[in-house]
Design an enzyme around this catalytic site. Structure first.
Site, mmCIF file in Angstrom:
data_model
loop_
_atom_site.group_PDB
_atom_site.id
_atom_site.type_symbol
_atom_site.label_atom_id
_atom_site.label_comp_id
_atom_site.label_asym_id
_atom_site.label_seq_id
_atom_site.Cartn_x
_atom_site.Cartn_y
_atom_site.Cartn_z
ATOM 1 N N SER A 162 -4.067 -4.923 -2.408
ATOM 2 C CA SER A 162 -5.468 -4.358 -3.122
ATOM 3 C C SER A 162 -6.374 -5.730 -3.252
ATOM 4 C CB SER A 162 -5.153 -3.643 -4.256
ATOM 5 O OG SER A 162 -6.210 -2.882 -4.480
ATOM 6 N N GLU A 218 -4.368 6.130 3.106
ATOM 7 C CA GLU A 218 -5.377 5.340 3.093
ATOM 8 C C GLU A 218 -6.373 5.339 4.106
ATOM 9 O OE1 GLU A 218 -4.853 1.511 0.440
ATOM 10 O OE2 GLU A 218 -3.054 1.508 1.913
ATOM 11 N N HIS A 232 -2.783 4.414 -1.792
ATOM 12 C CA HIS A 232 -2.999 2.998 -2.152
ATOM 13 C C HIS A 232 -1.956 2.301 -3.148
ATOM 14 C CE1 HIS A 232 -5.618 -0.320 -2.440
ATOM 15 N NE2 HIS A 232 -5.388 -0.689 -3.719
#
Length: 339
Positions: free
Chosen positions: A188, A249, A304
């Protein structure tokens, strides 16, 4: 050159669509959830008696003693015959929750890397405020959803200096390290830090693993000048980059969110700063860089949050040859992680 790997399909079911202004789909609660920002680490292998690995802890602070990083160092219990490869992991508290004794035992029986968990000096699984500053090379100014504008981030250069000047030397003081086998993993915003470190310090590590990087940050700034400068100027020592992305994603599926929360809605709008497949497109651009070996791996059906444990397990396999556990559930719930 590059390799593209697609992980096997995982079963999933869509059940709703977000508002058209956001333009993002959501999946079932089993696939992804909003993260609890107060979630604690809980019990991990760091708390268990030494078996194949022993763990020690030290704390690093900055020059004015206003910030503190807690580092857990994992060293194989068998006496090394040579300097060991080393894996530095961001979001160290969350990363520690991915490991179990089976993983450690297999690592120790093989290439026996030194493990460095870089976290913050608290018991939070994810320290959102601290990592937002440390992991971003660009200041992000955006509406927080409650009518006020906030500017956050931009501390990546200072944080890199902490790693290079304080953390790495302390690790090397405590155990022999092969400085030609150093890897950096992040997810991330952590994945974003991995990329900015590659762009600005391409010889600091030999293998860079960027999972679900937040390329939308600061209206897509990570896809701008820093990347372009790297693309046009890098002619350095060969390095390896692994980019990973969840299949959900890439579909634009950001999981189950509370759309009555203005902060959540504002965050989802900010994500629009990059296309859902931006990481894949980045891999195609970077594969043209001479001397950079790029691998792109996609995990079909993962969103995610679950990409944090999946990507770390996959990195252990790619780097050290242990069995691929990336399709297995995490030892602790893999809830959604803020970008």
């Amino acid at each position: 050159m590059s390799r593209i790997l697609i992980a096997p399909l995982a079963a999933w079911h869509c059940f709703a669509v977000l508002a058209c202004a956001i333009g993002l789909s959501v999946s079932t609660p089993a696939a992804a959830q909003q993260r609890n920002p107060l979630q604690k680490v809980g019990h991990t292998v760091l708390d268990e008696p030494a078996q194949s690995y022993r763990f020690e802890r030290f704390v690093i602070d900055n020059a004015d003693h206003t910030r503190r990083w807690r580092i857990h160092l994992g060293v194989p219990t068998t006496s090394p015959t040579a300097p060991a490869p080393v894996l530095y992991m961001l979001d160290g508290n969350a990363a520690a929750m991915v490991f179990d004794q089976g993983i450690l035992s297999e690592l120790a029986a093989g290439k026996a890397p030194v493990l460095v968990f870089i976290g913050y000096d608290n018991d939070l699984r994810i320290d959102s405020q601290a990592r937002t500053l440390d992991y971003t090379a660009w200041v992000d100014t955006a509406d927080d959803g409650n009518g006020s504008v906030q500017s956050v981030g931009g501390g990546a250069a200072a944080f890199y200096d902490v790693i290079a000047q304080r953390i790495k030397p302390e690790v090397q003081r405590r155990t022999p390290i092969d400085t030609q086998q150093q890897s950096l993993w992040g997810h991330s915003l952590g994945g974003l830090f991995v990329l900015s470190t590659l762009y600005t310090h391409p010889t600091a590590f030999q293998h860079y693993i960027s999972a679900s990087p937040s390329l939308w940050w600061s209206q897509g700034a990570p896809q701008g000048a820093m990347e372009q400068q790297f693309l046009g100027s890098y002619r350095g020592t060969p390095a390896q980059l692994t980019l990973m992305l969840g299949g959900d994603e890439r579909r634009g599926n950001r999981g189950v969110r509370d759309l009555t929360n203005p902060r959540v809605v504002a965050h989802l709008r900010r994500i629009g700063g990059a296309a859902p497949d931006a990481a894949y497109q980045l891999s195609r651009r970077l594969e043209e860089v001479p001397g950079l070996h790029v691998t792109y791996r996609e995990f079909a059906g993962l969103g995610h949050g679950p990409m944090l444990p999946a990507s770390l397990k996959a990195a252990l396999t790619a780097l050290y040859g242990i069995a691929d556990r990336s399709a297995m559930p995490a030892a602790t719930p893999a809830t959604h992680t803020d970008d």
